[in-house]
Design a protein around this motif. Structure first.
Motif, short mmCIF file in Angstrom:
data_model
loop_
_atom_site.label_atom_id
_atom_site.label_comp_id
_atom_site.label_asym_id
_atom_site.label_seq_id
_atom_site.Cartn_x
_atom_site.Cartn_y
_atom_site.Cartn_z
N GLU A 47 118.29 104.53 84.65
CA GLU A 47 119.01 105.01 85.97
C GLU A 47 118.55 106.89 85.67
N ALA A 48 120.11 107.16 84.64
CA ALA A 48 120.18 108.45 84.89
C ALA A 48 118.85 109.16 83.76
N THR A 50 115.70 108.42 83.15
CA THR A 50 114.81 108.48 83.94
C THR A 50 114.59 109.30 85.44
N ASP A 51 115.51 109.88 85.76
CA ASP A 51 115.56 110.82 87.26
C ASP A 51 115.34 111.65 85.97
N TRP A 54 112.32 112.89 85.17
CA TRP A 54 110.78 113.34 85.81
C TRP A 54 111.27 114.78 86.85
N LEU A 55 112.87 114.97 87.27
CA LEU A 55 112.98 115.60 87.92
C LEU A 55 112.66 117.68 86.50
N THR A 133 117.63 122.04 93.66
CA THR A 133 116.51 121.69 93.32
C THR A 133 115.92 123.18 92.71
N GLN A 216 122.99 114.27 89.32
CA GLN A 216 122.16 113.26 89.22
C GLN A 216 121.03 113.60 90.72
N GLY A 217 119.87 113.55 90.03
CA GLY A 217 118.73 113.47 90.75
C GLY A 217 118.19 115.26 91.52
N THR A 218 118.88 115.69 91.14
CA THR A 218 119.38 116.97 92.26
C THR A 218 119.11 117.80 91.24
N THR A 221 118.72 117.74 84.96
CA THR A 221 117.51 117.90 84.38
C THR A 221 117.97 117.43 82.57
N GLU A 225 121.34 116.18 80.71
CA GLU A 225 121.45 114.30 80.68
C GLU A 225 121.85 114.66 79.17
#
Length: 267
Positions: A47-48, A50-51, A54-55, A133, A216-218, A221, A225
């Motif tokens: 999950e981390a 792919t987040d 995509w970010l 973001t 993460q997710g915000t 990038t 990561e």
């Protein structure tokens, strides 16, 4: 591709050229040889991961559009003007090329942070840019736009102003000349600059982590990561690095093919 006669290339240049190519290729090959390919899928599909991927793709795309929006006018102004003011502007625009990215992040934080130069104004408007973001996009645009400006300015200077002058004498207005003559003449340089800007956005780290943090997710990038995984899970860091290399190579290859077709069409 046209092959140059061998006599036009001194043979002694082949040795440093080969060493330069190896300097780039060997580290990438080393990553490919050391990664555990049996675990590659699970490592890059967490999950981390792919987040972060995509970010990175979303923010790099938006940042590249901003580089085009601001960078094309800047390149045209710099290519078509002279004097001390133009020299000063060029130095200012190209400054992020020589600044350490962390210094760029600190500068952005001092400008747009809550306690920065524009912080009070942004608070009144209900905007919080730092550690969001939006901050990622601004950081990427800040460090990548000089690549676009430099490439496009060089292409414009190489093209000269002869065709623009002819179009102007035939009655075309400045906007028409810019749209119908200037941009088509410099299109290969514009494409190259866009690729460089996107690749720089995709790999941006220092200014991002300083100005946007790592949520993460915000704001986290793919380069961030990878850095975080480097200590806890080196195999995951190598796998994600290969993903980033693969995306960058794919983008460059596709755009290179497009650029070659544009050049062939122009000739």
């Amino acid at each position: 591709m046209t092959r140059l006669p061998s006599l036009t290339i001194p043979r002694w240049l082949l040795v440093p050229a080969a060493l330069g190519a190896l300097l780039v290729a060997v580290p990438v090959v080393a990553m490919a040889l050391t990664v555990d390919w049996r675990e590659f899928g699970p490592l890059v599909t967490s999950e981390a991961s792919t987040d972060a991927l995509w970010l990175s793709l979303r923010t790099a795309s938006v940042s590249t559009l901003l580089c085009l929006l601001f960078g094309i006018p800047l390149a045209v102004v710099l290519a078509r003007t002279t004097g001390a003011a133009a020299t000063l502007l060029r130095s200012l625009v190209l400054l992020p090329l020589v600044l350490p990215p962390v210094v760029g992040g600190i500068a952005l934080l001092q400008a747009f942070g809550r306690r920065g130069l524009l912080g009070d104004t942004l608070d009144v408007l209900g905007l919080e840019i730092a550690f969001s973001t939006t901050a990622v996009v601004i950081a990427q645009t800040f460090v990548a736009m000089p690549f676009l400006v430099l490439s496009l300015e060089g292409a414009l200077r190489a093209a000269g102003t002869r065709f623009e002058d002819v179009a102007a004498t035939l009655g075309a207005g400045p906007t028409t000349v810019f749209r119908r003559v200037t941009l088509p003449l410099a299109l290969p340089g514009l494409v190259a600059g866009t690729v460089l800007a996107f690749a720089r956005c995709l790999g941006e780290f220092g200014a991002t982590i300083t100005f946007a943090g790592s949520l993460q997710g915000t704001t986290r990038t793919l380069p961030l990561e990878i850095y975080l995984q480097r200590e806890g899970d080196p195999q995951a860091a190598v796998a994600l690095s290969l993903v980033l290399v693969g995306v960058a190579v794919l983008v460059i290859a596709l755009t290179r093919a497009r650029r070659d077709s544009l050049v062939a069409g122009a000739t």
